[in-house]
Design an enzyme around this catalytic site. Structure first.
Site, PDB file in Angstrom:
ATOM      1  CB  CYS A  99     -33.813  66.898  -4.436  1.00 50.51           C
ATOM      2  SG  CYS A  99     -33.636  66.636  -2.538  1.00 50.51           S
ATOM      3  CG  HIS A 173     -37.836  67.157  -7.488  1.00 56.90           C
ATOM      4  ND1 HIS A 173     -36.630  67.425  -6.576  1.00 56.90           N
ATOM      5  CD2 HIS A 173     -38.366  68.104  -7.226  1.00 56.90           C
ATOM      6  CE1 HIS A 173     -37.032  68.319  -5.992  1.00 56.90           C
ATOM      7  NE2 HIS A 173     -38.242  68.816  -6.252  1.00 56.90           N
TER       8      HIS A 173
END
Length: 576
Positions: A99, A173
């Protein structure tokens, strides 16, 4: 890359059932759509909508067009299949292996080896225990957090500088602080983004989402009402029990629906000017369980016959929930008049890009025929579905598959080109402009290779990724392993599953790719893993070039000795 394969959809033998499901109308009638554009030229400053799935594997979608003829036969994604059929489907699309680095690449247009990126994986580079041979370097910010530095210019900043209103919805994130998304990284609005890498829980509780989800999304977290279900769930419910759909009324809102609601709301509030809407889905990242799925979709998949791969009902339900969100966003673009283009819908001046941030996690899905999974540099960790779509053929001339190898780093220069935006001075982007591939079936990309570099470990939870560098050029993929000082070579045209190492048979090819790879490592000043403290020095003979310490060294039949604390070098494969 030159010599790549482009296929018109008319030449593909699509399964009849799939073709029917793609073209079938939703369960209830949709509003009449404004006339489609007949313009022969692309309008100025088209809107851009990026829908980024989280952990959606290459083989998790039900279209054969992005998967080189390997659709999922359990999970249903009719909206993605429709976009693939009507748009440009890329079947050699890549990302980073997990990710954080994918999002950093997308936002910066830079390989991780660049100092303005420097993010290689989630958490740190030593997720292999305390006994590994090598030790990964620090990454990210000075404190080791895998977050973007404030000095880098992001795609959000570049588009905002070109007059776009930029909105981020969902998972971010790679921000040190939630507020950095708007104050540092170029987005006018942040709705639900945070520094967290997963949602914590998929359902709101009394209208409030888990702390991992930014509080801006709580405005869309109210429990389901009958009006909401009738307007936003029923039109997209395919094969679901009507009673299960109606039973959603009064239950907690699913974050995937809230992200979709917020994206549509952003579009509506900013349609008077060009906008960039980044829809960062939390699905299908873990937690993946029955309690995290939307109940009506979970019931559907629990009743469905298993497919040939892993048939996880909760994972499938999360995936189809995301697909319904895609359908809603595209339908909204097709049915909403464009204030900047009277007589036309927003879809006539909007480019939609659908992609994922990395391959699927083997705990929940099967990436076959690809080898490997999320977190690994095998194809199963790196390949992702990618589609470009627009109702305007001057922006996206659809109905075809493009087999050009492309990567997440390409989105930044592509969006900048669509927007007519000036690229940031002093920040050489590694990505390439794909907008020409979107609009012109004859266009090519001037790039010889794609690269990956992971100077650390992810050897846990069923994964066994060790320090490696990778190059993909044409049909060939070379993987260099720093622990063994050896390289493996795969022919991805004939061996998609990376089962046959041809390095011994194709030494000249391995050497040629290795030369490109060592030069790239030096050009980007890539950091390497070091020999663990307390280990005995390691010596091995080298005839040729090595890379370490930011530079290439030539050796003439001599032993190279690596002391504890020193970088383990890249060794150029020999021709003989």
């Amino acid at each position: 890359m030159t010599g790549t394969r482009r296929k018109a959809l008319g030449a593909l033998a699509l399964p009849a059932a799939l073709t029917l499901s793609v073209l079938a109308a939703p369960a209830t009638a949709q509003p009449a759509r404004p006339a489609a554009s007949t313009a022969s030229a692309a309008p100025a400053k088209p809107n851009i909508v990026l829908i980024l799935a989280d952990d959606l594997g290459w083989a998790d979608v039900s279209t054969p067009l992005t998967t080189a003829g390997h659709p999922n036969d359990y999970i249903e994604t009719p909206a993605v299949a429709r976009l693939a059929q009507q748009g440009v489907a890329f079947d050699n699309a890549y990302a980073s292996q997990n990710c954080a680095p994918s999002r950093a690449e997308l936002l910066t247009g830079l390989y991780p080896t660049r100092p303005d990126n420097n993010i290689y994986q989630v958490d740190d580079l030593n997720r292999g225990g305390s006994e590994t041979l090598l030790v990964g370097p620090a990454q990210g910010l000075p404190d080791g957090a895998p977050d973007l530095p404030g000095r880098v210019t992001t795609v959000g900043e570049t588009l905002r500088g070109a007059g776009y209103t930029t909105g981020y919805v969902g998972k971010f994130h790679v921000a040190e602080h939630d507020s950095d998304i708007t104050s540092v990284h170029g987005f006018d609005e942040n709705i639900g983004g945070s520094s967290a890498g997963q949602p914590g829980a998929y359902h709101a509780k009394a209208g409030v989402f888990a702390s991992e989800i930014g509080p801006g999304l709580d405005a869309f977290g109210a429990p389901y009402t009958q009006q909401y279900v009738d307007a936003n769930i029923k039109p997209y419910a395919r094969g679901e029990d009507p009673a299960a759909v109606n039973a959603l009324v009064g239950t907690d809102k699913h974050v995937t629906d809230a992200v979709t609601d917020a994206t549509i709301d952003f579009v509506d509030r900013h349609k008077d000017a060009p906008f960039f809407a980044f829809m960062g889905s939390y699905a299908v990242h873990n937690p993946v369980s029955a309690g995290q799925a939307r109940a009506d979709l979970l019931a559907k998949y629990r009743q469905k016959k298993p497919g040939t791969g892993i048939s996880n009902a909760a994972y499938a339900a999360l995936t189809e929930g995301l697909d319904q969100g895609v359908a809603r966003v595209v339908d909204h673009l097709e049915t909403t008049p464009d204030p900047r283009n009277p007589g036309h819908a927003l879809a006539d001046n909007t480019v939609v890009v659908f992609a994922s941030d990395n391959g699927g996690l083997g705990t929940y899905t099967d990436n076959g025929p690809l080898r490997g999974q999320k977190g690994e540099l095998h194809e199963g960790g790196l390949r992702v579905p990618l589609i470009a779509w627009s109702a305007n053929p001057a922006l996206v001339r659809g109905g075809r598959v493009d087999s050009t190898p492309v990567d997440t780093i390409d989105y930044y220069p592509t969006f900048a080109a669509l927007a007519g935006a000036a690229l940031p001075a002093g920040q050489p982007l590694d990505g390439k402009d794909l907008s020409r591939l979107f609009a012109d079936p004859a266009a090519t990309v001037d790039r010889d290779a794609l690269y990956w570099h992971l100077p650390g470990y992810l050897a846990e939870n069923g994964r066994d990724q060790r320090p490696q560098s990778v190059i993909r050029s044409g049909r060939w993929k070379l993987v260099f392993d720093y622990e063994t000082h050896s390289a493996a070579l795969y022919d991805l045209v004939n061996d998609l599953g990376e089962t046959h190492d041809l390095a011994g048979e194709q030494k000249a090819v391995a050497h040629s790719l290795g030369l490109k790879l060592i030069n790239w490592l030096e050009q980007t000043h890539a950091p390497l893993a070091t020999l663990r403290a307390g280990h005995e020095p390691i010596s091995f003979p080298v005839l040729g070039k090595t890379y370490s310490g930011g530079q290439i060294t030539r050796h003439v039949g001599e032993n190279v000795t690596v002391q504890p604390g020193q970088e383990m070098p890249f060794v150029l494969p020999r021709v003989q």
